[in-house]
Design an enzyme around this catalytic site. Structure first.
Site, short mmCIF file in Angstrom:
data_model
loop_
_atom_site.label_atom_id
_atom_site.label_comp_id
_atom_site.label_asym_id
_atom_site.label_seq_id
_atom_site.Cartn_x
_atom_site.Cartn_y
_atom_site.Cartn_z
N LYS A 177 -0.33 6.25 -9.39
CA LYS A 177 0.14 5.93 -10.75
C LYS A 177 -0.21 7.05 -11.74
CE LYS A 177 1.24 2.52 -8.47
NZ LYS A 177 1.33 1.10 -8.45
C1 LIG Z 1 1.26 -0.13 -7.67
C2 LIG Z 1 1.98 -1.34 -8.09
C3 LIG Z 1 1.36 -2.60 -8.14
C4 LIG Z 1 0.01 -2.86 -7.56
O1 LIG Z 1 -0.98 -2.05 -7.96
P1 LIG Z 1 -2.22 -1.72 -7.00
O2 LIG Z 1 -3.21 -1.15 -7.97
O3 LIG Z 1 -1.77 -0.75 -5.98
O4 LIG Z 1 -2.71 -2.99 -6.42
C5 LIG Z 1 2.06 -3.66 -8.67
N1 LIG Z 1 3.33 -3.52 -9.08
C6 LIG Z 1 3.98 -2.34 -9.00
C7 LIG Z 1 5.38 -2.26 -9.49
C8 LIG Z 1 3.33 -1.22 -8.49
O5 LIG Z 1 3.98 -0.05 -8.40
#
Ligand SMILES: *Cc1c(COP(=O)(O)O)cnc(C)c1O
Length: 427
Positions: A198
């Site tokens: 992210k």
């Molecule tokens: C990455 C992601 C999540 C979950 O996040 P994590 O920190 O990996 O558990 C939820 N929704 C979307 C759209 C994502 O891209």
């Protein structure tokens, strides 16, 4: 004719001589902050870095409360729990998203209802939300996919009309703004991820955001073994509200979902970097989209005029095989990967046919009864637009390429043009 890199020609970018910008980004500030935490001995549990990050992230997102926790999956789960969503409830989510958006709904024993997305921006289609509403519907989870913005005006109108909660999944949208309001400040609760992929990261981590002090209180308890926060650490605790806690409203069933001080320290520093990084990604994203719209068979994701800050994430665009001399998309992606030296992916798999969203593999947890078992079968949903995007249209590249220069964007566009010009060499 130039020889394509996939056929042994020289690539558009020599990544040994000219590597793409690195992700994650860190410097002396992160090093110093980590050492500070190490030496302090306060490695977790409502430490100073966690408190500071929560304050800074709330300010950044324009909400009263931000609470960080282990990841952006748990954020969705505790958001659903705080809103009292569970058995007998339906939650409408887009069919095109990371599996966590759906998995957390079944993890609280509610039923995910998969709605199709809009072909324009790949986010949940408000018309499909309306069609999916039943008397059991309790909430909508729009996902601002690949940095596009779900139509929050339409979604909030629908929610109001049908008395539904809105949880914004902002895992791709840190810092995006809709009509001057930050992503994560528009619905009842915002959910953010700090996973390594992210654009704000501590390796792992997540935050929930809300303006509702009662919800903030519940969310805080849910991430901390159910302990109720001290009344003076949050806005007034409305002890009579909700159906949680014991008789004196002190506890709620939960577990340890706390972040460490090391992660919080990295996040404090990362958040300082984020606005400038977003500005670079947005300028490059807009510039590259303008170049791509001139190439036959390539079109940008529609960016809504109401997006006052875009917050591009992974760079996604649309491919049309027929207009690109009939070159199959898989061959296009491999050819582009070879030209650029970065992974070029399809979108997420549609959730009605997704290898990582398979609730029927866990009857011990999810077979509450036969009706529920049928209701959570992803295959019962028809998602033609999601399927078309995944199979025929989507091209996605890591956001680190957007951290480069205008020359880098020219190079990406030129690489695509090179593939177009030499497409016959790939048949
Ligand atoms: C990455 C992601 C999540 C979950 O996040 P994590 O920190 O990996 O558990 C939820 N929704 C979307 C759209 C994502 O891209």
């Amino acid at each position: 004719m130039e020889k394509l890199a996939i056929n042994g020609g020289s690539p558009s970018r020599d990544i040994t001589a000219q590597p793409w910008p690195k992700w994650p980004v860190w410097g002396k500030e992160e090093e110093a902050a980590l050492i500070e935490v190490l030496h302090s001995g306060v490695w977790s549990y409502n430490g100073p870095k966690e408190i500071e990050f929560n304050r800074l992230f709330a300010e950044f997102t324009g909400v009263k409360h931000a609470i960080c926790t282990v990841n952006g999956t748990i954020t969705l789960q505790i958001a659903l729990e705080a809103l009292g969503i569970g058995i007998g409830d339906e939650v409408i989510i887009p069919g095109l998203t990371w599996q966590a958006t759906a998995a957390t709904v079944i993890d609280v024993n509610a039923t995910p209802i998969l709605a199709d997305v809009s072909e324009d921006n790949w986010c949940i289609d408000p018309k499909e939300i309306e069609k999916a509403i039943t008397p059991k519907t309790k909430a909508i989870i729009p996902v601002h996919l690949y940095g596009a913005f779900a139509d929050m005006d339409a979604i909030m109108d629908i929610a109001k009309k049908h008395n539904l909660y809105v949880i914004e999944d902002c895992a791709h949208k840190h810092g995006g703004e809709w009509n001057g309001k930050k992503a994560g400040s528009i619905g009842d609760i915002g959910s953010f991820s700090y996973q390594l992929s992210k654009h704000l990261t501590a390796g792992e981590g997540g935050s929930v955001t809300t303006n509702n002090s009662d919800l903030a209180d519940k969310l805080d308890a849910l991430r901390n073994c159910g302990r109720r926060p001290e009344a003076d650490t949050l806005d007034e605790v409305d002890k009579g509200a909700g159906d949680y806690g014991d008789d004196d409203g002190n506890f709620i069933q939960s577990g340890n979902l706390r972040i460490t001080e090391f992660q919080a320290a990295i996040l404090v520093e990362g958040l300082k970097r984020l606005p400038a990084q977003n500005a670079i990604r947005d300028a490059n994203g807009d510039y590259l989209n303008a170049l791509l719209s001139k190439i036959p068979g390539i079109s940008p994701i529609t960016r809504d005029k109401r997006e006052t800050k875009k917050a591009y994430f992974n760079f996604a665009f649309k491919y049309c095989e027929n207009e690109f001399k009939g070159l199959p998309i898989k061959k296009f992606r491999s050819a582009l990967e070879a030209e650029l030296g970065v992974v070029v992916d399809a979108s997420y798999e549609p959730l009605n046919n997704c290898s990582l969203y398979v609730p029927h593999t866990k009857p011990s947890r999810h077979k509450l009864n036969d009706a529920y078992w049928k209701a959570i079968d992803p295959k019962r949903f028809s998602l033609p637009v999601c399927t078309r995007i995944f199979e025929e249209q989507s091209v996605c590249i890591h956001h680190k390429v957007l951290m480069g220069t205008e020359a880098d964007m020219n190079l990406i566009a030129q690489a695509i043009q090179k593939i177009y010009d030499n497409a016959q060499a790939l048949f």
